[in-house]
Design a protein around this motif. Structure first.
Motif, PDB file in Angstrom:
ATOM      1  N   PRO A 195     -67.248  44.821 -32.759  1.00  0.00           N
ATOM      2  CA  PRO A 195     -66.350  44.074 -31.872  1.00  0.00           C
ATOM      3  C   PRO A 195     -66.476  42.572 -32.064  1.00  0.00           C
ATOM      4  O   PRO A 195     -67.573  42.030 -32.215  1.00  0.00           O
ATOM      5  CB  PRO A 195     -66.821  44.489 -30.475  1.00  0.00           C
ATOM      6  CG  PRO A 195     -68.268  44.841 -30.652  1.00  0.00           C
ATOM      7  CD  PRO A 195     -68.385  45.433 -32.025  1.00  0.00           C
ATOM      8  N   HIS A 196     -65.329  41.907 -32.087  1.00  0.00           N
ATOM      9  CA  HIS A 196     -65.280  40.449 -32.146  1.00  0.00           C
ATOM     10  C   HIS A 196     -65.224  39.909 -30.725  1.00  0.00           C
ATOM     11  O   HIS A 196     -64.756  40.590 -29.802  1.00  0.00           O
ATOM     12  CB  HIS A 196     -64.041  40.014 -32.940  1.00  0.00           C
ATOM     13  CG  HIS A 196     -64.019  38.555 -33.302  1.00  0.00           C
ATOM     14  ND1 HIS A 196     -63.625  37.576 -32.411  1.00  0.00           N
ATOM     15  CD2 HIS A 196     -64.323  37.915 -34.466  1.00  0.00           C
ATOM     16  CE1 HIS A 196     -63.690  36.399 -33.006  1.00  0.00           C
ATOM     17  NE2 HIS A 196     -64.107  36.565 -34.253  1.00  0.00           N
TER      18      HIS A 196
ATOM     19  N   GLU B 133     -62.937  35.972 -43.581  1.00  0.00           N
ATOM     20  CA  GLU B 133     -63.326  35.482 -42.259  1.00  0.00           C
ATOM     21  C   GLU B 133     -64.851  35.558 -42.197  1.00  0.00           C
ATOM     22  O   GLU B 133     -65.435  36.630 -42.380  1.00  0.00           O
ATOM     23  CB  GLU B 133     -62.690  36.328 -41.158  1.00  0.00           C
ATOM     24  CG  GLU B 133     -62.881  35.753 -39.768  1.00  0.00           C
ATOM     25  CD  GLU B 133     -62.082  36.489 -38.697  1.00  0.00           C
ATOM     26  OE1 GLU B 133     -62.237  36.143 -37.503  1.00  0.00           O
ATOM     27  OE2 GLU B 133     -61.318  37.403 -39.053  1.00  0.00           O
TER      28      GLU B 133
ATOM     29  N   ASP C 200     -63.252  37.960 -29.487  1.00  0.00           N
ATOM     30  CA  ASP C 200     -61.884  37.861 -28.981  1.00  0.00           C
ATOM     31  C   ASP C 200     -61.262  39.222 -28.664  1.00  0.00           C
ATOM     32  O   ASP C 200     -60.080  39.309 -28.342  1.00  0.00           O
ATOM     33  CB  ASP C 200     -60.997  37.090 -29.960  1.00  0.00           C
ATOM     34  CG  ASP C 200     -60.804  37.821 -31.297  1.00  0.00           C
ATOM     35  OD1 ASP C 200     -61.231  38.980 -31.426  1.00  0.00           O
ATOM     36  OD2 ASP C 200     -60.220  37.210 -32.218  1.00  0.00           O
ATOM     37  N   GLY C 201     -62.049  40.292 -28.773  1.00  0.00           N
ATOM     38  CA  GLY C 201     -61.560  41.622 -28.416  1.00  0.00           C
ATOM     39  C   GLY C 201     -61.154  42.492 -29.587  1.00  0.00           C
ATOM     40  O   GLY C 201     -60.929  43.695 -29.426  1.00  0.00           O
ATOM     41  N   ARG C 202     -61.025  41.927 -30.779  1.00  0.00           N
ATOM     42  CA  ARG C 202     -60.665  42.719 -31.956  1.00  0.00           C
ATOM     43  C   ARG C 202     -61.848  43.570 -32.417  1.00  0.00           C
ATOM     44  O   ARG C 202     -63.006  43.216 -32.204  1.00  0.00           O
ATOM     45  CB  ARG C 202     -60.245  41.804 -33.105  1.00  0.00           C
ATOM     46  CG  ARG C 202     -58.961  41.046 -32.913  1.00  0.00           C
ATOM     47  CD  ARG C 202     -58.716  40.142 -34.130  1.00  0.00           C
ATOM     48  NE  ARG C 202     -59.709  39.072 -34.229  1.00  0.00           N
ATOM     49  CZ  ARG C 202     -59.966  38.374 -35.344  1.00  0.00           C
ATOM     50  NH1 ARG C 202     -59.305  38.670 -36.461  1.00  0.00           N
ATOM     51  NH2 ARG C 202     -60.863  37.410 -35.338  1.00  0.00           N
ATOM     52  N   MET C 203     -61.534  44.687 -33.083  1.00  0.00           N
ATOM     53  CA  MET C 203     -62.542  45.449 -33.810  1.00  0.00           C
ATOM     54  C   MET C 203     -62.342  45.149 -35.293  1.00  0.00           C
ATOM     55  O   MET C 203     -61.242  45.312 -35.832  1.00  0.00           O
ATOM     56  CB  MET C 203     -62.398  46.949 -33.558  1.00  0.00           C
ATOM     57  CG  MET C 203     -62.779  47.377 -32.162  1.00  0.00           C
ATOM     58  SD  MET C 203     -64.573  47.151 -31.809  1.00  0.00           S
ATOM     59  CE  MET C 203     -65.295  48.315 -32.975  1.00  0.00           C
ATOM     60  N   LEU C 204     -63.393  44.681 -35.954  1.00  0.00           N
ATOM     61  CA  LEU C 204     -63.276  44.258 -37.343  1.00  0.00           C
ATOM     62  C   LEU C 204     -64.226  45.043 -38.232  1.00  0.00           C
ATOM     63  O   LEU C 204     -65.365  45.339 -37.844  1.00  0.00           O
ATOM     64  CB  LEU C 204     -63.603  42.765 -37.474  1.00  0.00           C
ATOM     65  CG  LEU C 204     -62.697  41.778 -36.742  1.00  0.00           C
ATOM     66  CD1 LEU C 204     -63.190  40.364 -36.973  1.00  0.00           C
ATOM     67  CD2 LEU C 204     -61.260  41.923 -37.215  1.00  0.00           C
ATOM     68  N   ARG C 205     -63.739  45.364 -39.414  1.00  0.00           N
ATOM     69  CA  ARG C 205     -64.619  45.935 -40.442  1.00  0.00           C
ATOM     70  C   ARG C 205     -65.271  44.765 -41.162  1.00  0.00           C
ATOM     71  O   ARG C 205     -64.598  43.873 -41.687  1.00  0.00           O
ATOM     72  CB  ARG C 205     -63.822  46.790 -41.425  1.00  0.00           C
ATOM     73  CG  ARG C 205     -64.666  47.461 -42.501  1.00  0.00           C
ATOM     74  CD  ARG C 205     -63.823  48.426 -43.310  1.00  0.00           C
ATOM     75  NE  ARG C 205     -64.613  49.118 -44.304  1.00  0.00           N
ATOM     76  CZ  ARG C 205     -64.703  48.779 -45.595  1.00  0.00           C
ATOM     77  NH1 ARG C 205     -64.008  47.720 -46.029  1.00  0.00           N
ATOM     78  NH2 ARG C 205     -65.441  49.464 -46.433  1.00  0.00           N
TER      79      ARG C 205
ATOM     80  N   ARG D  26     -67.721  48.695 -38.484  1.00  0.00           N
ATOM     81  CA  ARG D  26     -66.692  48.200 -37.564  1.00  0.00           C
ATOM     82  C   ARG D  26     -67.403  47.699 -36.310  1.00  0.00           C
ATOM     83  O   ARG D  26     -68.118  48.455 -35.647  1.00  0.00           O
ATOM     84  CB  ARG D  26     -65.695  49.301 -37.214  1.00  0.00           C
ATOM     85  CG  ARG D  26     -64.774  49.652 -38.376  1.00  0.00           C
ATOM     86  CD  ARG D  26     -63.663  50.592 -37.934  1.00  0.00           C
ATOM     87  NE  ARG D  26     -62.799  50.000 -36.918  1.00  0.00           N
ATOM     88  CZ  ARG D  26     -61.802  49.159 -37.172  1.00  0.00           C
ATOM     89  NH1 ARG D  26     -61.542  48.799 -38.414  1.00  0.00           N
ATOM     90  NH2 ARG D  26     -61.054  48.680 -36.201  1.00  0.00           N
TER      91      ARG D  26
ATOM     92  N   ALA E  17     -65.451  39.454 -42.956  1.00  0.00           N
ATOM     93  CA  ALA E  17     -64.327  40.310 -42.594  1.00  0.00           C
ATOM     94  C   ALA E  17     -63.094  39.836 -43.354  1.00  0.00           C
ATOM     95  O   ALA E  17     -63.103  38.786 -44.002  1.00  0.00           O
ATOM     96  CB  ALA E  17     -64.081  40.269 -41.086  1.00  0.00           C
TER      97      ALA E  17
END
Length: 522
Positions: A384-385, A337, A387-392, A382, A361
């Motif tokens: 925040p995206h 991603e 869209d609300g996600r937390m991504l590494r 990590r 990601a």
């Protein structure tokens, strides 16, 4: 071409291929064909021998030796033992090999019988001896329970240039290779499995891509020795005579091959796909001539060691005259991603016109750097995206711009260089030069010429080195060669009175050339 198990397990993917294709040829080396049944049996023997010596899931095993049959089988054997492969190139300086063994926490080193041991504190065993001491009367070792179908936490570690002067070891989990191998397998559009060239340098992560992608497809992996790999004229003949269908080539090797083919008269008519990566691709007249008349796609891939492949752009067969000089990085590949970090601190997808540092990601990410938690935390975060996600995510340091739905490379956010497809941190070379008596300061920069990058070192000489002949190119080159791989040894050494600095006190690398006195050390 498609089929096979879910790529969630690299070992299951490859051992399953060994069972399904047991009568097909898996590896061709030095004129001998080794079938998948032999690959299965030999890798199982090695896995059992490693287990008998105490190697456990999560350990790191060094493989010291050139490309060849035993090394191919040993890679799969290490994976079946649940361990990670630490590829060790015998062409590297011994001190650098020792550093890599230590940095990776290597539990044991399997070496080619004709290769001298590494001077490091790790058990070392010739590959033809592994398992012999513990075998029963039949000469066989029982494979540990679960070893034939279970992945360990890591698949491999690769040493990359470090800005502090010490190589750092990137640790990559099996899912990265499993996803990549299945992705290649499912995208192959030709009726015959892709007979694939195995020519990647030992220690280069592309070598693992060659193995996994080929075996997942039940295809032949054809090993080229170093004499062939380094000589584009011999490589042209090798590709044609062995009827290679797929080759993974660094940009520099591709450019050299394109020059060699018309000279030798050996056209690689069986080629269907050439995958290139490592540096910015340049499509020149020679490359266009090479692909004219071939039913072969040129594939531009991108991805740092910390992620392997994350973008791809395919230049289709049939119209090389219409290919751009600098092809784009393209779109997301495998499971990556591709994101940017906006001013509000949120990760967002790229829209046309956006330009920013590329953040990656997804499942393609490495675990981090072995033994360096601080650097791991700094480069893998990590966040925040939108869209609300937390991504590494991994911050690549590469600045990209999206145009027409495609990502294009703009430049680096730091001083990192790519030479012959390898990452080079100038600071690591500068640290070696700075230890040479008579050198007060050093700065290393890259100069582009003919589609490739060469390193030039600019030196401020101090007492004992300015004008009395004690510092010369031979001495500097020898100091670098004793600690660094050949691609990190500068091709030119020049003197400057002082290194130009920015307002923040950093070396202004873009201005160094103008500050040179014109003295080239010889």
């Amino acid at each position: 071409m498609s089929g096979g198990p879910s790529p969630d397990s690299l070992v299951a993917l490859l051992t399953g291929a060994c069972v399904r294709h047991r009568d097909r040829v898996a590896v061709v080396h030095a004129g001998r064909a080794h079938r998948y049944a032999e690959l299965d049996a030999e890798s199982a023997r090695i896995a059992a021998g490693l287990a008998a010596r105490g190697v456990r899931a999560g350990d790191t095993v060094g493989l010291l030796g050139p490309r060849g049959w035993w090394r191919c089988a040993a890679v799969l054997g290490v994976w079946r033992a649940g361990a990670a492969v630490n590829p060790l190139d015998p062409a590297l300086p011994v001190e650098r090999l020792a550093r890599i063994v230590r940095a990776a926490g290597t539990r044991l080193v399997l070496r080619d019988p004709d290769t001298a041991p590494v001077p490091a504190d790790a058990e070392q065993v010739a590959v033809d001896r592994i398992g012999v001491e513990a075998a029963d009367g039949s000469g066989q070792l029982p494979l540990p329970a679960g070893a034939s179908a279970s992945d360990g936490p890591l698949a491999y570690v690769v040493a990359t240039s470090g800005s502090t002067g010490t190589p750092k070891c990137v640790a990559v989990p099996p899912v990265v290779l499993a996803d990549l191998a299945a992705w290649h397998r499912d995208r192959w559009r030709h009726p015959e499995p892709p007979r694939t060239l195995h020519a990647a340098s030992v220690g280069f992560d592309v070598g693992f891509q060659e193995l996994a992608a080929t075996w997942a497809a039940g295809a032949e992996l054809v090993v080229a020795d170093d004499a062939t790999r380094f000589d584009p004229f011999r490589l042209a003949e090798f590709l044609a005579e062995r009827r290679i269908a797929r080759a993974f080539l660094p940009v520099g090797a591709l450019l050299s091959l394109a020059v060699a083919v018309p000279v030798t008269g050996h056209r690689p008519e069986a080629l269907r796909e050439v995958v290139t990566a490592g540096e910015r691709l340049v499509v020149n007249a020679e490359v266009r001539a090479l692909f004219a008349g071939l039913d072969a796609a040129l594939v531009n891939q991108y991805g740092p060691s910390e992620t392997h492949v994350v973008t791809e752009y395919r230049l289709p067969p049939g119209d090389p005259d219409g290919w751009p000089v600098h092809p784009p990085l393209g779109t997301a590949a495998v499971s990556a991603e591709l994101l940017r970090l906006s001013a509000d601190g949120l990760l967002r997808p790229f829209a046309d016109g956006d330009e920013a540092e590329l953040q990656v990601a997804g499942r393609a990410l490495a675990v981090g750097y072995l033994g360096d938690d601080e650097l791991t935390a700094r480069r893998f975060r990590r966040l925040p995206h939108v869209d609300g996600r937390m991504l590494r995510v991994y911050a690549t340091g590469d600045r990209v711009r999206r145009e027409g739905g495609l990502l294009h490379f703009v430049g680096r956010t730091d001083d990192q260089l790519k030479v012959r497809g390898y990452r080079v941190e100038p600071g690591e070379v500068e640290a070696v030069l700075g230890r040479v008596p008579g050198v007060r300061r050093a700065a290393v920069v890259g100069h582009r010429r003919g589609g490739s990058t060469a390193l030039h070192a600019y030196l401020v000489l101090g007492s004992g080195g300015d004008g009395d002949g004690t510092v010369d190119a031979a001495r500097l080159r020898a100091a670098c060669a004793a600690e660094l791989p050949d691609y990190m040894v500068p091709v030119r050494f020049l003197t400057v009175r002082e290194l130009p600095l920015t307002r923040n006190g950093k070396v202004a690398r873009g201005d160094i050339g103008a500050a040179a006195t014109g003295t080239v050390l010889r």
